[in-house]
Design a protein around this motif. Structure first.
Motif, PDB file in Angstrom:
ATOM      1  N   SER A 117       0.780   0.240 -13.242  1.00 11.80           N
ATOM      2  CA  SER A 117       0.072   1.527 -13.164  1.00 11.80           C
ATOM      3  C   SER A 117      -1.072   1.565 -14.167  1.00 11.80           C
ATOM      4  CB  SER A 117       1.039   2.676 -13.457  1.00 11.80           C
ATOM      5  OG  SER A 117       1.435   2.654 -14.821  1.00 11.80           O
ATOM      6  N   THR A 118      -1.921   2.542 -13.990  1.00  8.92           N
ATOM      7  CA  THR A 118      -3.012   2.757 -14.954  1.00  8.92           C
ATOM      8  C   THR A 118      -2.441   2.958 -16.351  1.00  8.92           C
ATOM      9  OG1 THR A 118      -4.367   3.776 -13.223  1.00  8.92           O
ATOM     10  CG2 THR A 118      -4.993   4.219 -15.500  1.00  8.92           C
ATOM     11  N   ASN A 119      -1.358   3.712 -16.438  1.00 11.57           N
ATOM     12  CA  ASN A 119      -0.750   3.987 -17.744  1.00 11.57           C
ATOM     13  C   ASN A 119      -0.202   2.716 -18.386  1.00 11.57           C
ATOM     14  OD1 ASN A 119      -0.084   5.937 -19.750  1.00 11.57           O
ATOM     15  ND2 ASN A 119       2.054   5.799 -19.131  1.00 11.57           N
ATOM     16  N   ASP A 120       0.356   1.814 -17.580  1.00 13.01           N
ATOM     17  CA  ASP A 120       0.836   0.529 -18.114  1.00 13.01           C
ATOM     18  C   ASP A 120      -0.303  -0.217 -18.809  1.00 13.01           C
ATOM     19  OD1 ASP A 120       3.398   0.908 -17.103  1.00 13.01           O
ATOM     20  OD2 ASP A 120       2.953  -0.113 -15.223  1.00 13.01           O
ATOM     21  N   ILE A 121      -1.462  -0.208 -18.164  1.00 12.56           N
ATOM     22  CA  ILE A 121      -2.614  -0.934 -18.703  1.00 12.56           C
ATOM     23  C   ILE A 121      -3.158  -0.233 -19.947  1.00 12.56           C
ATOM     24  CG2 ILE A 121      -4.936  -1.782 -18.185  1.00 12.56           C
ATOM     25  CD1 ILE A 121      -4.069  -1.937 -15.232  1.00 12.56           C
ATOM     26  N   ILE A 122      -3.167   1.103 -19.930  1.00 10.31           N
ATOM     27  CA  ILE A 122      -3.619   1.859 -21.106  1.00 10.31           C
ATOM     28  C   ILE A 122      -2.748   1.529 -22.320  1.00 10.31           C
ATOM     29  CG2 ILE A 122      -3.777   4.184 -22.112  1.00 10.31           C
ATOM     30  CD1 ILE A 122      -4.544   5.196 -19.304  1.00 10.31           C
ATOM     31  N   LYS A 156      -2.915  19.284 -13.864  1.00 10.06           N
ATOM     32  CA  LYS A 156      -1.723  18.532 -14.281  1.00 10.06           C
ATOM     33  C   LYS A 156      -1.387  17.460 -13.251  1.00 10.06           C
ATOM     34  CE  LYS A 156       1.975  17.695 -16.765  1.00 10.06           C
ATOM     35  NZ  LYS A 156       1.877  17.051 -18.101  1.00 10.06           N
ATOM     36  N   ILE A 157      -1.449  17.819 -11.982  1.00 10.28           N
ATOM     37  CA  ILE A 157      -1.174  16.860 -10.917  1.00 10.28           C
ATOM     38  C   ILE A 157      -2.170  15.700 -10.978  1.00 10.28           C
ATOM     39  CG2 ILE A 157      -1.315  16.516  -8.414  1.00 10.28           C
ATOM     40  CD1 ILE A 157      -0.090  19.341  -8.118  1.00 10.28           C
ATOM     41  N   SER A 158      -3.440  16.017 -11.158  1.00 14.43           N
ATOM     42  CA  SER A 158      -4.482  15.004 -11.226  1.00 14.43           C
ATOM     43  C   SER A 158      -4.247  14.051 -12.395  1.00 14.43           C
ATOM     44  CB  SER A 158      -5.852  15.671 -11.366  1.00 14.43           C
ATOM     45  OG  SER A 158      -6.853  14.718 -11.636  1.00 14.43           O
ATOM     46  N   ARG A 159      -3.931  14.605 -13.547  1.00 10.28           N
ATOM     47  CA  ARG A 159      -3.705  13.779 -14.737  1.00 10.28           C
ATOM     48  C   ARG A 159      -2.503  12.863 -14.539  1.00 10.28           C
ATOM     49  NH1 ARG A 159      -5.986  11.043 -18.783  1.00 10.28           N
ATOM     50  NH2 ARG A 159      -4.607  10.871 -20.591  1.00 10.28           N
ATOM     51  N   ASN A 160      -1.423  13.420 -14.002  1.00  9.52           N
ATOM     52  CA  ASN A 160      -0.219  12.621 -13.767  1.00  9.52           C
ATOM     53  C   ASN A 160      -0.480  11.490 -12.772  1.00  9.52           C
ATOM     54  OD1 ASN A 160       1.200  14.234 -15.504  1.00  9.52           O
ATOM     55  ND2 ASN A 160       2.305  15.367 -13.918  1.00  9.52           N
ATOM     56  N   THR A 166       0.827  -1.212   0.000  1.00 13.93           N
ATOM     57  CA  THR A 166       0.000   0.000   0.000  1.00 13.93           C
ATOM     58  C   THR A 166       0.857   1.257   0.000  1.00 13.93           C
ATOM     59  OG1 THR A 166      -1.823  -1.120   1.129  1.00 13.93           O
ATOM     60  CG2 THR A 166      -1.771   1.278   1.246  1.00 13.93           C
ATOM     61  N   GLY A 167       1.866   1.289   0.854  1.00 10.06           N
ATOM     62  CA  GLY A 167       2.735   2.461   0.922  1.00 10.06           C
ATOM     63  C   GLY A 167       3.460   2.712  -0.386  1.00 10.06           C
ATOM     64  N   SER A 168       3.979   1.661  -0.977  1.00 10.54           N
ATOM     65  CA  SER A 168       4.688   1.804  -2.249  1.00 10.54           C
ATOM     66  C   SER A 168       3.758   2.277  -3.347  1.00 10.54           C
ATOM     67  CB  SER A 168       5.324   0.457  -2.645  1.00 10.54           C
ATOM     68  OG  SER A 168       6.253   0.038  -1.683  1.00 10.54           O
ATOM     69  N   ASN A 169       2.546   1.722  -3.396  1.00 12.26           N
ATOM     70  CA  ASN A 169       1.588   2.121  -4.434  1.00 12.26           C
ATOM     71  C   ASN A 169       1.179   3.581  -4.287  1.00 12.26           C
ATOM     72  OD1 ASN A 169       1.529  -0.365  -5.693  1.00 12.26           O
ATOM     73  ND2 ASN A 169      -0.203  -1.114  -4.512  1.00 12.26           N
ATOM     74  N   MET A 170       0.897   4.009  -3.046  1.00 15.01           N
ATOM     75  CA  MET A 170       0.500   5.389  -2.819  1.00 15.01           C
ATOM     76  C   MET A 170       1.652   6.339  -3.112  1.00 15.01           C
ATOM     77  SD  MET A 170      -1.821   5.054   0.656  1.00 15.01           S
ATOM     78  CE  MET A 170      -2.392   6.763   0.615  1.00 15.01           C
ATOM     79  N   ALA A 171       2.864   5.949  -2.696  1.00 10.67           N
ATOM     80  CA  ALA A 171       4.036   6.801  -2.911  1.00 10.67           C
ATOM     81  C   ALA A 171       4.328   6.965  -4.394  1.00 10.67           C
ATOM     82  CB  ALA A 171       5.243   6.215  -2.185  1.00 10.67           C
ATOM     83  N   THR A 172       4.234   5.881  -5.145  1.00 11.80           N
ATOM     84  CA  THR A 172       4.460   5.954  -6.589  1.00 11.80           C
ATOM     85  C   THR A 172       3.423   6.851  -7.250  1.00 11.80           C
ATOM     86  OG1 THR A 172       5.422   3.738  -6.651  1.00 11.80           O
ATOM     87  CG2 THR A 172       4.566   4.607  -8.720  1.00 11.80           C
ATOM     88  N   THR A 173       2.188   6.732  -6.806  1.00 13.68           N
ATOM     89  CA  THR A 173       1.099   7.524  -7.387  1.00 13.68           C
ATOM     90  C   THR A 173       1.304   9.013  -7.160  1.00 13.68           C
ATOM     91  OG1 THR A 173      -0.462   5.696  -7.050  1.00 13.68           O
ATOM     92  CG2 THR A 173      -1.388   7.896  -7.358  1.00 13.68           C
TER      93      THR A 173
END
Length: 538
Positions: free
Chosen positions: A356-361, A69-73, A40-47
């Motif tokens: 990440s979401t982008n990986d799946i996209i 921009k922050i939201s999109r990233n 969880t910590g790693s996922n939140m930190a990466t996000t």
């Protein structure tokens, strides 16, 4: 300061990101399930790190432009359920900040209300006692206390303090947290973000610590091939004698052996990364200083060719298929099974390494098909997949809600790329209902779950995501799991061995089952991490 503009917002969020990154291993350790897969910590930190990366390239102080921009990233970088929810919190802020150059105290509270609403709407079945509760209660507290004269620092102090109160209460709202005796990890991660943001407002901006290294990132599967050959070798050793150890001496030795070298000491642990032609030389050079805790060595040439082949096969296929498959998998053996069974794109990732979401996209866009099915194969990837689907407009995308790799394998066995999407959907959904999943891994801590007393080092017997018992060795645990799942109607049991398990161990389990039940047993090398055995019963 009673006004918040984009420049201040970005700097506060960078401080919050740094604060979370500095303590992400602490958040990982709050994982409720006593399996060494807390992420969880790693996922939140990466996000959140993705959100603030290069944010000042915009060269603006408008809060609408900065927040958007922050939201999109964050959306593109979101990993795991916790990361997706965090991205949606800050999407809520961005939605309210639209068309605003700066905001006052009341508008900031409205931003929190918008963030709460967006977070709740992003989850199909909101659960109280989680990060959702924390953001909601923070908002409710602000609504009751903020006045026109409130400063930004005062608002975030109240938000931070309420977040801590809410986190401490999560175990009273969610029985599983109370049973294990921990607070919700997502809520604690959000508290750290607010704390870092508050500290910036009082002149105590949090800097990223050089001392903490995220072990799950250090020994990971995200090595990027850049033309080097040989083996990407990473490992952690526990020092025999910390006082006598000289990092400079070790670096001097191994720099003669490896390229792309990274050596980091964290008290009595040393983490080493290097690219070498012969991994044994690097391992031998380091072993005299201590004992190995974790080792990973992978052929970079094969990895590079494999990744390119997967992408090129899909991209260069001129024929547009009726249906295609994107599957999220970990473990080279399981990945091979999925590819051989018709997967058009493998997104490598799973426990501890959520894509990440982008990986799946990117994976969806790489499949030349009218309809693309996604097999998440992990409950913590489903939400990221849902976010990815919302961005695709040129093809139909359907998520088959596979929560384990075993379910994913069963689903793809019933897939046909030339069939209509309705038929594929029905067959795959029926398939995942007909297979039961068993798992064996080692307990990472002492606890009690489902009335099962668990000691650190015990082997967990997990049947359909529920711990049913423990055992002193992995083969006994596997036998217990299979005996629990097997029914009179069972026809086949498939055993995927991974971790440090060898084929001989797995064959012992297979022989045991065959001697007691009239079923077919298949043994395969999954090469998955964390789980000694993944078992499918059909």
């Amino acid at each position: 300061m009673k006004i918040l503009n984009g420049d201040l917002y970005a700097k506060m969020l960078i401080s919050g990101s740094n604060n979370l990154n500095n303590f992400k291993e602490k958040i990982n350790a709050l994982n409720v399930f006593p399996v060494p897969d807390g992420d969880t910590g790693s996922n939140m930190a990466t996000t959140i790190s993705s959100g603030v990366k290069n944010i000042f390239d915009l060269k603006t102080t408008r809060i609408d432009e900065i927040s958007q921009k922050i939201s999109r990233n964050m959306l593109l970088g979101a990993r795991g359920n916790s990361g997706v929810i965090v991205s949606q919190i800050f999407r809520g802020f961005a939605e309210y900040f639209a068309n605003k150059n700066e905001i006052n105290s009341f508008e900031l509270v409205e931003g929190f209300r918008s963030a709460t609403s967006r977070a709740y709407s992003s989850v199909l079945k909101p659960v109280e006692g989680t990060i959702l509760t924390v953001i909601r209660e923070v908002t409710e507290k602000l609504e009751k206390t903020i006045t026109p004269s409130s400063k930004v620092s005062e608002i975030f102090k109240i938000a931070m303090e309420q977040a801590k109160i809410s986190c401490n209460n999560t175990r009273n709202l969610l029985p599983v947290l109370k049973e294990v005796g921990v607070n919700d990890s997502g809520g604690e991660g959000f508290y750290l973000i607010l704390e870092g943001m508050y500290k910036y407002t009082i002149g105590e901006a949090v800097e990223l610590s050089d001392e903490q290294v995220n072990i799950s990132d250090f020994v990971s599967d995200t090595e990027v091939y850049e033309g080097e050959f040989g083996y990407c070798t990473e490992f952690i050793i526990e020092l025999k004698d910390v006082k006598a150890f000289s990092k400079d001496k070790l670096v001097n030795e191994v720099s003669k052996i490896a390229n792309s070298l990274v050596v980091v000491q964290d008290e009595d642990w040393v983490k080493i990364h290097g690219h070498v032609l012969k991994p044994g030389t690097l391992l031998n050079a380091a072993q005299k200083y201590g004992e190995f805790i974790k080792i990973k060595s992978e052929n970079m040439t094969l990895q590079a060719n494999e990744s390119k082949n997967i992408a090129n096969e899909s991209k260069t296929n001129d024929k547009k298929l009726k249906s295609g498959i994107v599957s999220c998998n970990t473990g080279q053996g399981i990945i091979n099974v999925m590819k051989e069974s018709g997967a058009h794109f493998i997104v490598e990732g799973g426990q501890t390494n959520n894509p990440s979401t982008n990986d799946i996209i990117q994976a969806i866009n790489s499949v030349n098909a009218e309809t693309v099915f996604i097999l998440p194969n992990n409950s913590n990837i489903i939400l990221s997949a849902q976010q990815a689907v919302q961005t695709i407009t040129d093809k139909k995308v359907i998520i088959i809600p596979t929560k384990t790799q075993i379910q994913g394998i069963s689903a793809i066995y019933n897939f046909n790329e030339e069939s209509d999407w309705e038929d594929n959907k029905d067959l795959m959904e029926d398939a995942i209902k007909s297979v039961s999943t068993g798992e064996v891994t080692i307990a990472s801590r002492n606890t009690t779950m489902n009335n099962v007393k668990i000691k650190e080092g015990d082997f967990l017997c997990i049947a359909n995501n529920k711990i049913i018992k423990t055992a002193k060795n992995y083969n006994d645990a596997a036998k217990i799991v299979i005996e629990h799942l097997i029914k009179s109607s069972t026809e086949i049991v498939t055993i995927y061995y991974g971790g440090e398990i060898g084929e001989t161990d797995a064959e012992e389990v297979a022989n045991y089952i065959e001697s007691r039940y009239d079923v077919e047993v298949e043994v395969k090398s999954g090469q998955q991490k964390i789980y000694h055995y993944l078992i499918g019963v059909e």
